[in-house]
Scaffold this active site. Structure first.
Site, PDB file in Angstrom:
ATOM      1  N   ASN A 138     -13.897  12.599  -2.789  1.00  0.00           N
ATOM      2  CA  ASN A 138     -14.649  12.326  -1.571  1.00  0.00           C
ATOM      3  C   ASN A 138     -14.694  13.576  -0.705  1.00  0.00           C
ATOM      4  O   ASN A 138     -14.087  14.594  -1.046  1.00  0.00           O
ATOM      5  CB  ASN A 138     -14.070  11.116  -0.821  1.00  0.00           C
ATOM      6  CG  ASN A 138     -12.630  11.354  -0.420  1.00  0.00           C
ATOM      7  OD1 ASN A 138     -12.342  12.236   0.366  1.00  0.00           O
ATOM      8  ND2 ASN A 138     -11.718  10.572  -0.985  1.00  0.00           N
ATOM      9  N   LYS A 172      -4.351  -4.556   7.345  1.00  0.00           N
ATOM     10  CA  LYS A 172      -3.374  -3.645   6.732  1.00  0.00           C
ATOM     11  C   LYS A 172      -1.998  -3.780   7.367  1.00  0.00           C
ATOM     12  O   LYS A 172      -1.013  -3.313   6.805  1.00  0.00           O
ATOM     13  CB  LYS A 172      -3.862  -2.203   6.853  1.00  0.00           C
ATOM     14  CG  LYS A 172      -5.227  -1.996   6.226  1.00  0.00           C
ATOM     15  CD  LYS A 172      -5.285  -0.728   5.444  1.00  0.00           C
ATOM     16  CE  LYS A 172      -6.679  -0.516   4.881  1.00  0.00           C
ATOM     17  NZ  LYS A 172      -6.681   0.437   3.780  1.00  0.00           N
TER      18      LYS A 172
HETATM   19  N1  CTP Z   1      -5.474   3.939   2.677  1.00  0.00           N
HETATM   20  C1  CTP Z   1      -4.360   4.004   1.883  1.00  0.00           C
HETATM   21  N2  CTP Z   1      -4.446   3.699   0.554  1.00  0.00           N
HETATM   22  C2  CTP Z   1      -5.628   3.293   0.022  1.00  0.00           C
HETATM   23  C3  CTP Z   1      -6.780   3.219   0.825  1.00  0.00           C
HETATM   24  C4  CTP Z   1      -6.672   3.565   2.162  1.00  0.00           C
HETATM   25  O1  CTP Z   1      -3.285   4.374   2.358  1.00  0.00           O
HETATM   26  N3  CTP Z   1      -5.691   3.009  -1.267  1.00  0.00           N
HETATM   27  C5  CTP Z   1      -5.338   4.243   4.102  1.00  0.00           C
HETATM   28  C6  CTP Z   1      -6.064   5.479   4.559  1.00  0.00           C
HETATM   29  O2  CTP Z   1      -5.228   6.601   4.517  1.00  0.00           O
HETATM   30  C7  CTP Z   1      -6.434   5.106   5.998  1.00  0.00           C
HETATM   31  C8  CTP Z   1      -6.630   3.612   5.939  1.00  0.00           C
HETATM   32  O3  CTP Z   1      -5.932   3.180   4.783  1.00  0.00           O
HETATM   33  O4  CTP Z   1      -5.380   5.357   6.883  1.00  0.00           O
HETATM   34  C9  CTP Z   1      -8.023   3.123   5.877  1.00  0.00           C
HETATM   35  O5  CTP Z   1      -8.726   3.741   4.840  1.00  0.00           O
HETATM   36  P1  CTP Z   1     -10.196   3.268   4.494  1.00  0.00           P
HETATM   37  O6  CTP Z   1     -10.655   3.985   3.287  1.00  0.00           O
HETATM   38  O7  CTP Z   1     -11.030   3.333   5.733  1.00  0.00           O
HETATM   39  O8  CTP Z   1      -9.898   1.729   4.220  1.00  0.00           O
HETATM   40  P2  CTP Z   1     -10.171   0.834   3.007  1.00  0.00           P
HETATM   41  O9  CTP Z   1      -9.042  -0.115   2.865  1.00  0.00           O
HETATM   42  O10 CTP Z   1     -10.497   1.646   1.816  1.00  0.00           O
HETATM   43  O11 CTP Z   1     -11.410   0.002   3.508  1.00  0.00           O
HETATM   44  P3  CTP Z   1     -12.958   0.159   3.186  1.00  0.00           P
HETATM   45  O12 CTP Z   1     -13.126   1.291   2.213  1.00  0.00           O
HETATM   46  O13 CTP Z   1     -13.307  -1.146   2.620  1.00  0.00           O
HETATM   47  O14 CTP Z   1     -13.583   0.416   4.515  1.00  0.00           O
END
Ligand code: CTP
Length: 402
Positions: free
Chosen positions: A209, A342
């Protein structure tokens, strides 16, 4: 100010040793006591007499000087300081430190010390960029050695690039930061995840990404500057990692999870990484050939959610867990729901729509969401967002609140 601070200054053998004479003067001006140690090679560049005159202290030069051993053994010498500074830190000295050699006074002191160590590398650009030096640098960072510089510029050898020792005032600032034991986060350990993750498709291809790691890096630096011990777990970022933190490089989400859990216990954890939500389960061990494969059909599995897992820990949960929510639509609504889902304490929400230029850019526009509501911060540089967040974390878990 460095009043009452005792600094053991080790000078390695490099042309930059002359700058260390000015460094001694600057440190003393601020009230520090400087005890100099010269390696044999350093004495080719500056004389013990001039160093001693500037420091107003005895200069130590040889491990087997019996008079010195009678006065103050090398173990005691290494431990009586508040900070050990190595300037210039040559490639050779860095290699010795990384390997734990103890074959002269300087390396023995560095192995025997239990006080923090700050090094100011100085060497030719090719030597700095050599994989061996970079490997040693990684080892030293892992050993919690703080590093200042090197700077880029014209070098004494006529080349241009990184390798020039930091200027005396930059080293003084790093000394002040390293001795910032009075900082509100001193004695506090904070985990920071940062950067993207890479999920392999085959040995040469991966899913990634656009995260640069800039915001996570700035947060780690800001926490460090407030005195925190920072464990920095980073995916393959495009900005260099912060200095003076315990650095753990990972590639995949699953590696990041393992490194993050291994970093606990911590007083706080900040999850700034852009973790890939999915990994490719149909990843191939050999390179997929266009001719053989045709259009690939990739299969995915969901990656572990590190933030949710750490937030939900029954035992060893950090006192404060901060997540990020990178959203493109309904930012506050989605981020508020994400905080609840979360189980973290705070969420830093930001709009990463392409038009904002935030992802990979130098600015950020965030809203801090916590149990008491949402605070909209003005758009500002990522370093400023980091400083502000670090201050808030210090208020929440800082030494005075314990
Ligand atoms: N995060 C994490 N582990 C993952 C995915 C996300 O620790 N596998 C953490 C990121 O570091 C961030 C937060 O969760 O602090 C939110 O990440 P985001 O990508 O916005 O959330 P997602 O759960 O992936 O939600 P979505 O993609 O559905 O918006």
């Amino acid at each position: 100010m460095l009043a009452q601070k005792r600094i053991l200054l080790i000078l390695g053998g490099g042309i930059a040793a002359f700058k260390s004479l000015d460094l001694i003067r600057r440190l003393r001006e601020r009230g520090a006591t400087v005890t100099p140690v010269l390696t044999r090679a350093a004495q080719e560049f500056v004389t013990p007499l001039s160093v001693s005159a500037l420091a107003g202290e005895k200069v130590y030069t040889d491990l087997f000087d019996l008079t010195d051993e009678a006065e103050m053994g090398h173990i005691e010498l290494s431990r009586s300081a508040d900070l050990v500074v190595v300037a210039p830190a040559t490639a050779d000295l860095m290699a010795k430190m990384a390997q734990g050699h103890a074959d002269d006074l300087a390396s023995t002191l560095l192995l025997a010390t239990d006080t923090p160590v700050l090094i100011a590398p100085a060497m030719n650009v090719r030597m700095w960029e050599h994989p061996a030096t970079q490997r040693n640098l990684g080892l030293l960072q892992g050993d919690r050695v703080r590093i200042v510089g090197p700077n880029s510029g014209d070098m004494a050898c006529g080349e241009f690039g990184p390798g020039r020792m930091s200027e005396p005032l930059e080293i003084v600032a790093a000394v002040e930061a390293a001795l910032g034991g009075q900082g509100p986060l001193s004695g506090r350990r904070v985990l920071v995840t940062s950067g993207p993750t890479h999920e392999p498709i085959d040995p040469v291809r991966y899913i990634a990404n656009r995260s640069s790691g800039a915001q996570g890096t700035a947060i780690a630096e800001a926490l460090r500057d407030l005195g925190a011990e920072v464990v920095f777990v980073t995916g393959p970022a495009s900005v260099p990692p912060p200095q003076g933190v315990a650095l753990h490089r990972v590639e995949t989400a699953r590696e990041m999870r393992d490194a993050a859990l291994a970093a606990l216990p911590a007083d706080a954890a900040v999850f700034a990484a852009a973790v890939a939500d999915w990994r490719v389960t149909s990843a191939s061990d050999s390179k997929m050939k266009k001719t053989k494969t045709g259009l690939p059909q990739l299969e995915f599995a969901e990656n572990p959610d590190i933030l949710a897992e750490v937030s939900g820990l029954a035992e060893g949960r950090p006192g404060l867990v901060v997540g990020f929510a990178a959203e493109t639509d309904d930012v506050i609504e989605n981020a508020t729901a994400k905080r609840a889902r979360k189980g973290c304490d705070w969420i830093v929400a930001n709009d990463v729509s392409h038009a904002t230029g935030i992802m990979g850019g130098s600015e950020n526009d965030v809203t801090l969401i916590h149990a008491d509501g949402a605070e909209d911060w003005p758009r500002m540089g990522k370093a400023e967002v980091a400083a502000r967040l670090a201050e808030r974390i210090a208020e929440a878990i800082g030494a005075d609140k314990s």
